[in-house]
Design a protein around this motif. Structure first.
Motif, PDB file in Angstrom:
ATOM      1  N   VAL A 239      57.438  46.711  81.669  1.00 31.25           N
ATOM      2  CA  VAL A 239      57.009  46.010  80.554  1.00 31.25           C
ATOM      3  C   VAL A 239      58.331  45.132  79.958  1.00 31.25           C
ATOM      4  O   VAL A 239      59.550  45.530  80.202  1.00 31.25           O
ATOM      5  N   HIS A 240      57.787  44.013  79.729  1.00 35.80           N
ATOM      6  CA  HIS A 240      58.950  43.020  79.327  1.00 35.80           C
ATOM      7  C   HIS A 240      59.326  43.178  77.964  1.00 35.80           C
ATOM      8  O   HIS A 240      58.274  43.619  76.994  1.00 35.80           O
ATOM      9  N   GLU A 241      60.601  43.109  77.753  1.00 34.50           N
ATOM     10  CA  GLU A 241      61.147  43.445  76.335  1.00 34.50           C
ATOM     11  C   GLU A 241      61.346  41.928  75.626  1.00 34.50           C
ATOM     12  O   GLU A 241      62.245  41.283  76.055  1.00 34.50           O
ATOM     13  N   ALA A 242      60.848  41.676  74.659  1.00 37.17           N
ATOM     14  CA  ALA A 242      60.959  40.206  73.770  1.00 37.17           C
ATOM     15  C   ALA A 242      62.395  40.476  73.037  1.00 37.17           C
ATOM     16  O   ALA A 242      62.689  41.441  72.389  1.00 37.17           O
ATOM     17  N   GLY A 243      63.014  39.361  73.143  1.00 41.33           N
ATOM     18  CA  GLY A 243      64.306  39.119  72.488  1.00 41.33           C
ATOM     19  C   GLY A 243      63.867  38.320  71.237  1.00 41.33           C
ATOM     20  O   GLY A 243      62.546  38.041  70.719  1.00 41.33           O
ATOM     21  N   ARG A 244      64.892  38.270  70.412  1.00 38.76           N
ATOM     22  CA  ARG A 244      64.576  37.175  69.078  1.00 38.76           C
ATOM     23  C   ARG A 244      63.835  36.127  69.331  1.00 38.76           C
ATOM     24  O   ARG A 244      63.306  35.819  68.465  1.00 38.76           O
ATOM     25  N   ALA A 245      64.195  35.234  70.217  1.00 35.94           N
ATOM     26  CA  ALA A 245      63.596  33.986  70.583  1.00 35.94           C
ATOM     27  C   ALA A 245      62.134  33.950  70.777  1.00 35.94           C
ATOM     28  O   ALA A 245      61.485  33.162  70.358  1.00 35.94           O
ATOM     29  N   GLN A 246      61.778  35.152  71.477  1.00 33.22           N
ATOM     30  CA  GLN A 246      60.204  35.067  71.704  1.00 33.22           C
ATOM     31  C   GLN A 246      59.666  35.530  70.269  1.00 33.22           C
ATOM     32  O   GLN A 246      58.350  35.134  70.301  1.00 33.22           O
ATOM     33  N   VAL A 247      60.337  36.423  69.842  1.00 32.06           N
ATOM     34  CA  VAL A 247      59.583  36.696  68.420  1.00 32.06           C
ATOM     35  C   VAL A 247      59.501  35.653  67.455  1.00 32.06           C
ATOM     36  O   VAL A 247      58.597  35.223  66.917  1.00 32.06           O
ATOM     37  N   ASP A 248      60.594  34.744  67.524  1.00 28.42           N
ATOM     38  CA  ASP A 248      60.489  33.521  66.722  1.00 28.42           C
ATOM     39  C   ASP A 248      59.193  32.590  67.393  1.00 28.42           C
ATOM     40  O   ASP A 248      58.715  31.993  66.431  1.00 28.42           O
ATOM     41  N   ALA A 249      59.322  32.428  68.766  1.00 32.72           N
ATOM     42  CA  ALA A 249      58.203  31.673  69.163  1.00 32.72           C
ATOM     43  C   ALA A 249      56.839  32.122  68.833  1.00 32.72           C
ATOM     44  O   ALA A 249      55.855  31.404  68.550  1.00 32.72           O
ATOM     45  N   ALA A 250      56.486  33.446  68.753  1.00 38.28           N
ATOM     46  CA  ALA A 250      55.324  34.127  68.372  1.00 38.28           C
ATOM     47  C   ALA A 250      55.010  33.539  66.957  1.00 38.28           C
ATOM     48  O   ALA A 250      53.947  33.268  66.662  1.00 38.28           O
ATOM     49  N   VAL A 251      55.999  33.822  66.114  1.00 32.54           N
ATOM     50  CA  VAL A 251      55.692  33.428  64.765  1.00 32.54           C
ATOM     51  C   VAL A 251      55.362  31.941  64.641  1.00 32.54           C
ATOM     52  O   VAL A 251      54.618  31.624  63.519  1.00 32.54           O
TER      53      VAL A 251
ATOM     54  N   PHE B  73      50.665  34.054  78.943  1.00 35.64           N
ATOM     55  CA  PHE B  73      51.331  35.037  79.095  1.00 35.64           C
ATOM     56  C   PHE B  73      52.660  34.739  79.675  1.00 35.64           C
ATOM     57  O   PHE B  73      52.961  33.784  80.288  1.00 35.64           O
ATOM     58  N   VAL B  74      53.690  35.261  78.980  1.00 37.50           N
ATOM     59  CA  VAL B  74      55.135  34.843  79.178  1.00 37.50           C
ATOM     60  C   VAL B  74      56.169  36.146  79.559  1.00 37.50           C
ATOM     61  O   VAL B  74      55.603  37.137  79.141  1.00 37.50           O
ATOM     62  N   ASP B  75      57.162  36.020  80.422  1.00 35.80           N
ATOM     63  CA  ASP B  75      57.969  37.107  80.551  1.00 35.80           C
ATOM     64  C   ASP B  75      59.239  37.084  79.950  1.00 35.80           C
ATOM     65  O   ASP B  75      59.582  36.406  79.310  1.00 35.80           O
ATOM     66  N   SER B  76      60.248  38.265  80.242  1.00 34.12           N
ATOM     67  CA  SER B  76      61.314  38.211  79.798  1.00 34.12           C
ATOM     68  C   SER B  76      62.330  38.807  80.743  1.00 34.12           C
ATOM     69  O   SER B  76      61.768  39.144  81.854  1.00 34.12           O
ATOM     70  N   VAL B  77      63.580  38.388  80.866  1.00 33.68           N
ATOM     71  CA  VAL B  77      64.382  38.794  81.841  1.00 33.68           C
ATOM     72  C   VAL B  77      64.565  40.364  81.731  1.00 33.68           C
ATOM     73  O   VAL B  77      64.558  41.028  82.728  1.00 33.68           O
ATOM     74  N   ARG B  78      64.563  40.863  80.580  1.00 34.41           N
ATOM     75  CA  ARG B  78      64.906  42.298  80.196  1.00 34.41           C
ATOM     76  C   ARG B  78      63.461  43.069  80.325  1.00 34.41           C
ATOM     77  O   ARG B  78      62.483  42.535  79.752  1.00 34.41           O
ATOM     78  N   GLN B  79      63.434  44.025  81.242  1.00 31.46           N
ATOM     79  CA  GLN B  79      62.219  44.959  81.256  1.00 31.46           C
ATOM     80  C   GLN B  79      62.532  46.450  81.321  1.00 31.46           C
ATOM     81  O   GLN B  79      63.686  46.628  81.653  1.00 31.46           O
ATOM     82  N   PHE B  80      61.604  47.156  80.917  1.00 35.09           N
ATOM     83  CA  PHE B  80      62.039  48.533  80.770  1.00 35.09           C
ATOM     84  C   PHE B  80      60.649  49.167  81.585  1.00 35.09           C
ATOM     85  O   PHE B  80      59.297  48.676  81.478  1.00 35.09           O
ATOM     86  N   PRO B  81      60.919  50.426  82.211  1.00 39.67           N
ATOM     87  CA  PRO B  81      59.685  51.292  82.951  1.00 39.67           C
ATOM     88  C   PRO B  81      58.956  52.122  81.766  1.00 39.67           C
ATOM     89  O   PRO B  81      59.448  52.637  80.676  1.00 39.67           O
ATOM     90  N   LYS B  82      57.626  52.116  82.054  1.00 36.10           N
ATOM     91  CA  LYS B  82      56.884  53.050  81.110  1.00 36.10           C
ATOM     92  C   LYS B  82      56.392  53.991  82.213  1.00 36.10           C
ATOM     93  O   LYS B  82      55.745  53.769  83.058  1.00 36.10           O
ATOM     94  N   THR B  83      56.718  55.286  81.952  1.00 35.59           N
ATOM     95  CA  THR B  83      56.491  56.352  82.617  1.00 35.59           C
ATOM     96  C   THR B  83      55.415  57.296  82.447  1.00 35.59           C
ATOM     97  O   THR B  83      54.798  57.340  80.981  1.00 35.59           O
TER      98      THR B  83
END
Ligand code: NAD
Ligand code: 6OD
Length: 490
Positions: free
Chosen positions: A39-51, A18-28
């Protein structure tokens, strides 16, 4: 915004961690507007890491895994979901506001069943073999086998979150792929619990990767445009499907699209009246009308039209808009205030287009915390022209238009006068007519005297604006694998 106590945190799951992001958004919550998760919001680097993690898993032991081992793993995933049934139930209900009874009957059991059925289908799947005559009389043996597509991007919607996500994850893993999954920003929770199950039952790191975020300029787009993602399977709006098609074009990825609908129900005068009223009511209002298969256009043979509208109105007015956990609740809210604005804009448009509002059409007032939620009344219209936008465009809420017809041919023509082509339901006691009319429907799925009755081995998908391709049973295996032929000269 910092998470507060009792607010769940929804992180990504990449390469087994499990990894986090600096950017997060609320789910209401659609029930009362309260924050249910950060909710943590993935950036391009995290999508790259997942791929990259997916690619590494394919190069490793997962890439050499046997059918028997994968089938056993899929059953363990199903066991893991069933063991944590109540956690999944609570998370799905918190995100969607749907009645607990509905999620208990439909969403969570199907989440587990999707893994079991594809484990069994995989084990039973036949492949081609052909003997080719050759001039020397000795011949050649051809046989085909399945290779995984590779790293598959899975992008899913919010209406049946676990059901629709696992509908794609299960066959993708069955075929030996690695996946990068992005659930809807509205429903991050059961996907996160699924990642916990994957970890706990021993799915190898990198095989199942989860990233949270939005669509454009966010995790969704980063997946669809990624050069090392080998295929995209998507469920959502037709307009989003169109945007994804453009996004994948430069890297020529195969796509499987399950998109929107404007589904008709055809009720003939000879139908079991009470059964048809109950079935149509369920098909219009289930999950607050937020199922791609929901009926939004009802055509009723003229002799029973007035009686049918009166009976359907009674069903709509008997729905109990209550808290999800309350016994007797039969309808929850829409998914969000944003979606309610869209549905309300159709309510206003229907009036402008000349509809008679048989029932509903407003935001209910409760005098409690629900007034901060996304509730809406179940609604029935009559009197619209077949060319009205409200009869042509998908609303995706608890609403239908009811119109009369005089002949079978007219009913078929009305039902098929749409740019969508997902589902239809025919209600009649005449079994020959049932077959005839069902086969005349210009859509991928037709039900006779039932609705949303599913055998998971059958083809599922739509025509025109409703999608590209078929999933279900062998159709899923055919999308999630590359059949490859070997020819051996004897
Ligand atoms: P949506 O298209 O708004 O979003 C679906 C997913 O796509 C979400 O995860 C979203 O973040 C992502 N997304 C949005 N824009 C994107 C982009 N440009 N690139 C990549 N990803 C992007 O749909 P929704 O509102 O979540 O779901 C409701 C719609 O889904 C309705 O139209 C309904 O009919 C359809 N649906 C179809 C089926 C089916 O099987 N045919 C099933 C369920 C829902
Ligand atoms: O039952 C299913 O497999 C399925 N794909 C249902 C889709 C429902 C749409 O909202």
């Amino acid at each position: 915004m910092k998470p507060v106590a009792a607010v769940a945190e929804r992180m990504h799951f990449i390469d087994g961690q499990f990894v986090d992001s600096v950017r997060q958004f609320p789910k209401t919550s659609p029930v009362d507007g309260g924050i249910v998760a950060m909710v943590h919001e993935a950036g391009r680097a995290q999508v790259d890491a997942a791929v990259r993690a997916g690619r590494a898993a394919l190069r490793g032991a997962w890439g050499r895994s046997t059918v028997t081992a994968r089938a056993a793993l899929l059953h363990r995933i199903a066991d893991g979901i069933e063991r944590r049934f109540d956690d999944f139930l609570a998370a799905e209900v918190a995100d969607t506001g749907k009645p607990v009874a509905l999620a208990r009957r439909l969403d969570i059991p199907r989440g587990a069943a999707n893994f079991r059925i594809f484990a069994d289908i995989l084990r039973a799947a036949p492949m081609d073999s052909h003997f080719l005559d050759t001039a020397d009389g000795r011949g050649a043996l051809n046989y085909a086998y399945r290779k995984p597509l590779g790293v598959v991007g899975i992008i899913s919607p919010w209406n049946l979150p676990l059901l629709l996500l696992t509908w794609k994850v299960a066959p993708a893993l069955a075929c030996g792929n690695a996946v990068v999954v992005k659930p809807s920003e509205e429903t991050p929770s059961t996907a996160t619990l699924l990642a916990e199950v994957m970890r706990d039952v021993g799915v190898p790191p990198g095989v199942f990767n989860l990233v949270h975020g939005f669509g454009p300029d966010s995790a969704g787009e980063f997946i669809t445009t990624h050069p090392d993602v080998d295929g995209i399977t998507f469920t959502g709006e037709s307009a989003t499907g169109s945007a994804i098609m453009k996004a994948v074009a430069p890297t020529v990825k195969p796509v499987s699209f399950e998109l929107g609908g404007k589904n008709p129900a055809l009720v003939f005068a000879d139908a079991d009246f009470d059964g048809a009223v109950a079935g149509v009511a369920q098909s219009v209002f289930e999950n607050c009308g937020q199922v791609c298969l929901c009926t939004e256009r009802v055509y009723v043979e003229r002799p029973i039209f007035d009686r049918f509208v009166t009976a359907l109105k009674a069903k709509a007015e008997a729905l109990q808009l209550g808290l999800p956990q309350e016994v007797g609740t039969t309808m929850g809210p829409l998914i969000s205030r944003g979606h309610r604005d869209k549905v309300l804009s159709y309510f206003a448009l229907a009036r402008a287009e000349g509809a008679t509002v048989v029932t509903g059409g407003r935001v209910p007032s409760f005098g409690d915390a629900r007034d901060q939620g996304a509730w809406i009344e179940p609604t029935i219209w009559t009197g619209l022209s077949e060319q009205a936008r409200c009869v042509k465009e998908e609303v995706f809420g608890p609403v239908c238009h009811v119109a009369p017809f005089d002949t079978e041919d007219e009913a078929i023509a009305l039902a098929n006068d749409t740019r969508y082509g997902l589902a239809a339901a025919v209600w009649t006691r005449d079994i020959s007519r049932g077959h005839r009319v069902a086969q005349a429907m210009g859509c991928g799925l037709a039900w006779v005297n039932c609705w949303f009755l599913r055998d998971l081995r059958t083809p599922f998908g739509g025509a025109r604006l409703s999608g590209i391709g078929r999933e279900g049973g062998m159709h899923s295996l055919n999308f999630y694998s590359e059949p490859t032929n070997v020819c051996v000269k004897l």
